[in-house]
Design an enzyme around this catalytic site. Structure first.
Site, PDB file in Angstrom:
ATOM      1  N   ASP A 218       0.846  -1.193   0.000  1.00 48.70           N
ATOM      2  CA  ASP A 218       0.000   0.000   0.000  1.00 48.70           C
ATOM      3  C   ASP A 218       0.883   1.245   0.000  1.00 48.70           C
ATOM      4  O   ASP A 218       1.539   1.540   0.986  1.00 48.70           O
ATOM      5  CB  ASP A 218      -0.897  -0.042   1.249  1.00 48.70           C
TER       6      ASP A 218
ATOM      7  N   ASN B  63      -0.163   4.511  -0.727  1.00 47.82           N
ATOM      8  CA  ASN B  63      -0.766   5.812  -0.379  1.00 47.82           C
ATOM      9  C   ASN B  63      -1.541   5.777   0.933  1.00 47.82           C
ATOM     10  O   ASN B  63      -2.310   6.680   1.233  1.00 47.82           O
ATOM     11  CB  ASN B  63      -1.645   6.326  -1.529  1.00 47.82           C
TER      12      ASN B  63
ATOM     13  N   ASP C 289      -4.015   3.882   2.390  1.00 49.26           N
ATOM     14  CA  ASP C 289      -5.450   3.697   2.642  1.00 49.26           C
ATOM     15  C   ASP C 289      -5.800   2.246   2.977  1.00 49.26           C
ATOM     16  O   ASP C 289      -6.975   1.876   3.023  1.00 49.26           O
ATOM     17  CB  ASP C 289      -6.282   4.176   1.432  1.00 49.26           C
TER      18      ASP C 289
ATOM     19  N   ASP D  70      -1.512  -0.983  -4.029  1.00 47.01           N
ATOM     20  CA  ASP D  70      -1.713  -0.129  -5.204  1.00 47.01           C
ATOM     21  C   ASP D  70      -0.436  -0.030  -6.031  1.00 47.01           C
ATOM     22  O   ASP D  70       0.609  -0.591  -5.668  1.00 47.01           O
ATOM     23  CB  ASP D  70      -2.173   1.262  -4.762  1.00 47.01           C
TER      24      ASP D  70
ATOM     25  N   ASP E 116      -3.441  -9.363 -17.012  1.00 46.88           N
ATOM     26  CA  ASP E 116      -4.464 -10.395 -17.066  1.00 46.88           C
ATOM     27  C   ASP E 116      -5.520  -9.970 -18.082  1.00 46.88           C
ATOM     28  O   ASP E 116      -6.025  -8.843 -18.015  1.00 46.88           O
ATOM     29  CB  ASP E 116      -5.111 -10.534 -15.679  1.00 46.88           C
TER      30      ASP E 116
ATOM     31  N   HIS F  49      -2.996 -16.784  -6.999  1.00 43.81           N
ATOM     32  CA  HIS F  49      -4.051 -16.182  -6.180  1.00 43.81           C
ATOM     33  C   HIS F  49      -5.280 -17.078  -6.032  1.00 43.81           C
ATOM     34  O   HIS F  49      -6.212 -16.715  -5.327  1.00 43.81           O
ATOM     35  CB  HIS F  49      -4.463 -14.859  -6.820  1.00 43.81           C
TER      36      HIS F  49
HETATM   37  C1  GLC Z   1      -9.642 -17.578 -13.092  1.00 43.04           C
HETATM   38  C2  GLC Z   1      -8.992 -16.632 -12.122  1.00 43.04           C
HETATM   39  C3  GLC Z   1      -9.799 -16.601 -10.865  1.00 43.04           C
HETATM   40  C4  GLC Z   1     -11.169 -16.099 -11.191  1.00 43.04           C
HETATM   41  C5  GLC Z   1     -11.807 -16.928 -12.303  1.00 43.04           C
HETATM   42  C6  GLC Z   1     -12.968 -16.203 -12.883  1.00 43.04           C
HETATM   43  O1  GLC Z   1      -9.635 -18.881 -12.646  1.00 43.04           O
HETATM   44  O2  GLC Z   1      -7.658 -16.992 -11.900  1.00 43.04           O
HETATM   45  O3  GLC Z   1      -9.220 -15.817  -9.861  1.00 43.04           O
HETATM   46  O4  GLC Z   1     -11.972 -16.120 -10.059  1.00 43.04           O
HETATM   47  O5  GLC Z   1     -10.928 -17.152 -13.372  1.00 43.04           O
HETATM   48  O6  GLC Z   1     -12.515 -15.060 -13.570  1.00 43.04           O
HETATM   49 CA    CA Z   2      -3.448   2.209  -1.297  1.00 47.56          CA
END
Ligand code: GLC
Ligand code: CA
Length: 557
Positions: free
Chosen positions: A21, A23, A25, A29, A98, A329
């Site tokens: 982070d 800034n 909050d 970012d 992405d 993630h």
């Molecule tokens: C992909 C992404 C995931 C997302 C899903 C729908 O699997 O990596 O995080 O929830 O697609 O977009």
């Molecule tokens: Ca921030």
């Protein structure tokens, strides 16, 4: 334009909301990212993949996009993105974004128009179908479940039709059969590529072509009963070819996410003259402790993991290139899954050696390089991820709260989404204020600053591995071979080129393990390149979660 050599590279993945982070909050970012670019470069990676940074109502934290050509105000401005991009390039790193085009947010202007009726320019941007009627009862067009919440169809009273959402309700699927939608996709690609972005990680790209009839799936299979009718669909190859043509103009990299795509199908996208993707994010290696999804958990099986590793290594050998990863993630932390929190440092380093030296381009997810582990929150209310909350509410409802929470602890994507642990100060140095999501309480022990100072840390081991990979012809381009595939405790693999042979031994056991080198090799003839224990090695014996990387000159056989 000619493509850059992604094969020699490695990537770092940023899920921005929890990275840094800048800034103050409480939300990660692009200011925070900018400040950490030197750190990222110091790892020895050659590129960054950003999970979505675009405007999004955050029903699925960025994977529900409401504007493809902008930056989420939480994360900064377009100007700040350009600064990050330029600085990353100066540091010798590529930047890939992405590309989420299977669906948009239901707040995207296209959808807001589309839902109004059947006669506007956006009417056919999404997958709309009339209800099925059973007497007076209105039913959805088929029996598919969504992967994230309930049925895959949502009724829209304005249009008197249902729209399809393979993921959450707020993620309507785009109708890729509409040529105008494909033109939009190409426009989005060009927009970012013109700015200097180097390529894309393409979200669930193998889902974008649906079976034209949308037939019913198996009624009792939850969440994925429609999968056979939207995965690897009939026009997928044709659409990917169109997008590939755009990427080619720029020499851009394309990595496709392909949940549950078998290796044989993967090869059709990854090989041949009209190779439409450079690499593929497969899911097989994520299934060593579960069935289909982490939510259906079973004890970790090393043999299952090794089968998945070797299957992809061997099938792609000489034909295509692997994307290597153990975390992102969407999955819980790997030490908590395939390693041991008790032998945290040992297993964290061993796991690095178990995958970074395979054939392919490695991806390292933020926090993985310092060995972050799963979070175990006390109630479902504390979780943020739509898939987690839905799984808890819908499945295994007959079980006790305790057991259901244990399932969440083992499976939640939120474990990968706790704020990055930079130091031992309040909020782990992620932010001066209370962060948007709970910091893992283990941050005083697991953090960047502490590991920077420790030559034996997981962080420094990742650096050593990446450096070693870079200068070794066998690790970069050599053949892959696995030994003792039946062992339940040992993963032993080798990479071999004309110049050298590198043997990687990984113990997945909390106990000491006897081990033998493959026939024809003696431990004393090998040069020990890496070991995750500081104090020498004992021939024939591996300590808990020990890894050794040995180099032998030339070919032996
Ligand atoms: C992909 C992404 C995931 C997302 C899903 C729908 O699997 O990596 O995080 O929830 O697609 O977009
Ligand atoms: Ca921030």
């Amino acid at each position: 334009m000619e493509q850059f050599d992604f094969r020699g590279m490695s990537f770092y993945q940023i899920w921005i909301r929890s990275f840094a982070d800048g800034n103050g909050d409480g939300i990660g970012d692009l200011y925070g990212v900018y400040d950490k670019l030197d750190y990222i470069a110091s790892l020895g990676v050659d590129g960054i993949w950003f999970s979505p940074i675009y405007p999004s109502p955050n029903a699925d934290y960025g994977y529900d996009i409401s504007d493809y050509r902008n930056i989420h105000p939480d994360y900064g401005t377009m100007e700040q993105f350009r600064r990050v991009l330029d600085r990353a390039h100066q540091l010798g790193m590529k930047v890939i974004l992405d590309l989420v085009i299977n669906h948009t947010s239901d707040m995207h202007p296209w959808f807001l128009e589309s839902r109004k009726g059947k006669d506007n320019p956006y009417s056919d941007y999404y997958i709309w179908r009339d209800p099925k009627w059973k007497g007076e009862t209105r039913l959805p067009p088929n029996n598919w479940f969504s992967q994230f919440e309930g049925l895959a169809w949502e009724f829209c009273p304005e249009r008197r039709q249902y729209y399809l959402h393979v993921f959450a309700k707020k993620q309507p699927d785009l109708n890729m059969d509409n040529p105008r939608v494909r033109e939009e996709v190409k426009g989005i690609m060009r927009f970012w590529l013109d700015m200097g972005v180097d390529g894309f990680r393409e979200d669930v790209i193998t889902y974008i072509s649906k079976h034209p009839q949308l037939p019913d799936g198996i009624p009792f299979l939850p969440a994925i009963n429609g999968l056979p009718f939207y995965k690897d669909g009939p026009n997928l190859m044709a659409y990917l070819r169109e997008f590939r043509a755009v990427a080619r103009e720029y020499g851009a990299l394309q990595i496709g996410e392909a949940p549950m795509t078998p290796v044989r199908t993967a090869l059709t996208y990854l090989t041949g003259g009209d190779r439409v993707l450079d690499m593929m994010i497969q899911f097989d290696t994520m299934m060593a402790d579960c069935v289909m999804t982490e939510y259906v958990h079973h004890p970790f099986s090393l043999r299952k993991l090794k089968r998945a590793f070797s299957k992809w290594q061997l099938a792609l050998a000489g034909k295509a290139w692997n994307a290597l990863y153990l975390e992102n993630h969407d999955h819980p932390r790997v030490i908590s899954r395939y390693g041991s929190e008790k032998y945290w440092r040992e297993s964290g380093t061993m796991l690095a050696a178990a995958y970074l030296f395979q054939q392919g381009t490695p991806f390292i997810y933020q926090g993985q390089e310092i060995g972050m582990t799963n979070i175990r929150l006390n109630s479902i209310e504390e979780y943020r991820d739509v898939a987690t909350v839905n799984a808890y509410r819908r499945f295994f409802r007959f079980q006790s709260v305790k057991k259901r929470l244990r399932r969440i602890h083992n499976s939640s994507r939120d474990s990968a989404r706790t704020p990055m642990q930079w130091n031992g100060s309040e909020n782990a140095g992620f932010s001066p204020v209370k962060p948007w999501f709970t910091v893992n309480p283990n941050y005083p022990d697991i953090n960047v600053e502490k590991e920077e100072r420790d030559g034996q840390s997981i962080l420094n081991f990742y650096r050593k591995c990446l450096r070693l990979r870079k200068r070794s012809p066998a690790l970069l381009r050599g053949d892959y071979r696995e030994y003792c595939p039946r062992s339940r405790r040992l993963y032993l693999y080798e990479r071999r080129s004309p110049e050298e042979r590198i043997l990687i031994a990984c113990s997945f056991s909390p106990k000491e393990q006897h081990w033998k080198l493959p026939k024809g090799s003696r431990e004393k003839d090998g040069e020990l390149l890496l070991c995750n224990y500081p104090d020498g090695t004992a021939a024939g014996l591996l300590r808990p979660y020990e890894t050794r990387v040995l180099r032998f000159a030339g070919e032996t056989e």
